[in-house]
Design an enzyme around this catalytic site. Sequence first.
Site, mmCIF file in Angstrom:
data_model
loop_
_atom_site.group_PDB
_atom_site.id
_atom_site.type_symbol
_atom_site.label_atom_id
_atom_site.label_comp_id
_atom_site.label_asym_id
_atom_site.label_seq_id
_atom_site.Cartn_x
_atom_site.Cartn_y
_atom_site.Cartn_z
ATOM 1 N N ASP A 98 0.861 -1.168 0.000
ATOM 2 C CA ASP A 98 0.000 0.000 0.000
ATOM 3 C C ASP A 98 0.904 1.227 0.000
ATOM 4 O O ASP A 98 1.837 1.296 0.787
ATOM 5 C CB ASP A 98 -0.852 -0.014 1.283
ATOM 6 N N ASP A 200 -3.198 4.653 -2.268
ATOM 7 C CA ASP A 200 -4.301 5.132 -1.435
ATOM 8 C C ASP A 200 -4.851 6.457 -1.978
ATOM 9 O O ASP A 200 -4.085 7.347 -2.355
ATOM 10 C CB ASP A 200 -3.741 5.326 -0.014
ATOM 11 N N GLU A 263 -6.603 3.435 -5.841
ATOM 12 C CA GLU A 263 -7.874 3.502 -5.115
ATOM 13 C C GLU A 263 -8.574 4.786 -5.551
ATOM 14 O O GLU A 263 -8.097 5.892 -5.258
ATOM 15 C CB GLU A 263 -7.660 3.533 -3.597
ATOM 16 N N HIS A 325 -11.361 -3.371 3.196
ATOM 17 C CA HIS A 325 -11.296 -3.058 4.627
ATOM 18 C C HIS A 325 -12.079 -1.808 4.993
ATOM 19 O O HIS A 325 -12.085 -1.422 6.157
ATOM 20 C CB HIS A 325 -9.825 -2.901 5.032
ATOM 21 N N ASP A 326 -12.699 -1.158 4.011
ATOM 22 C CA ASP A 326 -13.457 0.063 4.298
ATOM 23 C C ASP A 326 -14.971 -0.127 4.201
ATOM 24 O O ASP A 326 -15.721 0.804 4.501
ATOM 25 C CB ASP A 326 -13.059 1.166 3.301
HETATM 26 C C1 GLC Z 1 -8.250 4.904 2.063
HETATM 27 C C2 GLC Z 1 -8.081 3.683 2.922
HETATM 28 C C3 GLC Z 1 -8.771 3.923 4.231
HETATM 29 C C4 GLC Z 1 -8.133 5.113 4.896
HETATM 30 C C5 GLC Z 1 -8.129 6.331 3.990
HETATM 31 C C6 GLC Z 1 -7.179 7.374 4.472
HETATM 32 O O1 GLC Z 1 -9.567 5.119 1.703
HETATM 33 O O2 GLC Z 1 -8.561 2.560 2.258
HETATM 34 O O3 GLC Z 1 -8.739 2.808 5.064
HETATM 35 O O4 GLC Z 1 -8.818 5.435 6.081
HETATM 36 O O5 GLC Z 1 -7.699 6.005 2.687
HETATM 37 O O6 GLC Z 1 -5.849 6.966 4.261
#
Ligand code: GLC
Length: 528
Positions: A98, A200, A263, A325-326
């Site tokens: 990541d 991210d 992402e 995970h979100d």
């Molecule tokens: C992304 C991650 C999430 C995190 C956010 C801030 O969306 O997947 O878990 O809280 O970024 O880094």
Amino acid sequence: MQPSWWQTGVIYQIYPRSFLDTNGDGIGDLPGITKKLDYLQWLGVDILWLSPIFPSPMADFGYDISNYCDIDPLFGTLQELDVLVEQAHRRGLKLVLDFVPNHTSDEHPWFQESRSSRENEKRDWYIWHDPAPDGGPPNNWTSFFGGSAWELDAQTGQYYLHMFDVKQPDLNWHNPQVRQAMYDVLRFWLDRGIDGFRVDVLWLLMKDEQLRDNPINPDWRPGDLPEQRQFRLYNEDQPGVHAIVREMRSVLDTYGERVLIGEIYLPIERLVHYYGESLDEAHLPFNFQLFSLPGWEAAILRQVIDTYESLLPAGAWPNWVLSNHDRPRIATRIGKAQARVAQMLLLTLRGTPTCYYGDELGMENVLVPLEMIHDPQGKEYPALSRDHARTPMQWDTSANAGFSSSHVTPWLPVSEDYRTNNVSVSRKNIRSFLMFTRTLIELRRLLPALKLGSYQSIEQDNPSCFVYQRGYQKERYLVVLNLSDEKQVLSLTGKGRVLLTTYMDFEGTRDLAELYLRGNEGLLIEIL
Ligand code: GLC
């Protein structure tokens, strides 16, 4: 052209805190992942993506990084990562890390310097601004976790921007030094043999330099996601972001076949721009449409998938994500029986699938009591806590589901169903969710039509079923999904041989003119 490993492979997301704890602190670690490589190889996945493992105060569980080029002692050491990489590669598995470039931790030395004075040479590495005339924040931007995205630093009298937690200050990507420093981070890991990155919040990196106010969403209601409160006209998907993605990609390209995954939560018409005009940006801009469907219905699925297929730029490779995970787990969103149907969809669509750890068992959300919530978003909005989908992996029937030794309390509670739903028990039950997932992955590997073939949705009369065809050279396969819990009959043409059903119990030749499906049944059929 030979397809790349990131096109033919299945991605498996590991949330390291929750995979396997080998040192008895209640938190998963890198040796735990290494220990389970044989399992992952047995399951048949190809690409392991690890959520962040870098030094972090853990305000957002590793998405707040205080050193990009080391491993948090909670997870292990750089040497233990080297072992993991080596052991993964030995098994033909790829390892993706990541990369969190939008923000650091407020405890990162860069931010410590930046906040020390207005004259500091790293001041401009972050986004600082004077208060509004009334002393309040410089504009109306809100954080994804709720409240203003600005925090006043009393010592220097300016606000800094944080699109997430107050402990996650946003870097200033307009600053060329920031860019260079972050590209050096990529090189650090690529030199260590890492196969790529999941980046991210890639679409947030650039912000409007004039810091204009965002328009308010008039339809937002309490209970909706806090992030939907305003239209992020000025702090997401800004034109300058594409140059950055191209720069990241060019760093990776000097290392041969590595993968850049982004992402990106954007409507599909905007998402596809992240492939780049000459396919020189992300290899895989994550496609999250299966998270936000207005309903789990055949017509909706067909429309979403066909539209995505039609909007992909020429030569762009599709991808699908079912959970992460979100978001709540798929088995909780649509029920365990339909989760098998969803798994068949994910693993038979065209494009690289991403599986979230535990979903291969049909793991469900675990209700984490209020006082035990860790997630910063969950502390603000308990109903939106992400802890529910981050609970320990269920390995066996022993205490703590084999995740941690018995005298330890895991960082999040283990699901109560672990005695019946775990890897060890499921491996012995040929009809289990796990064996079903493994068979699907195996068929995907064996059949070029599933791995590389064309996709075509099929018109038919039963509104409860979604049907599509995958084809490669002379081979043709049908995927028939019953999205209801009732028996359905379909009228298609020709004869077919069932290769797999979600029930894991019946194979054989069928007349497609009168094809019966049980409730919650999905079929993979070879057309004869
Ligand atoms: C992304 C991650 C999430 C995190 C956010 C801030 O969306 O997947 O878990 O809280 O970024 O880094």
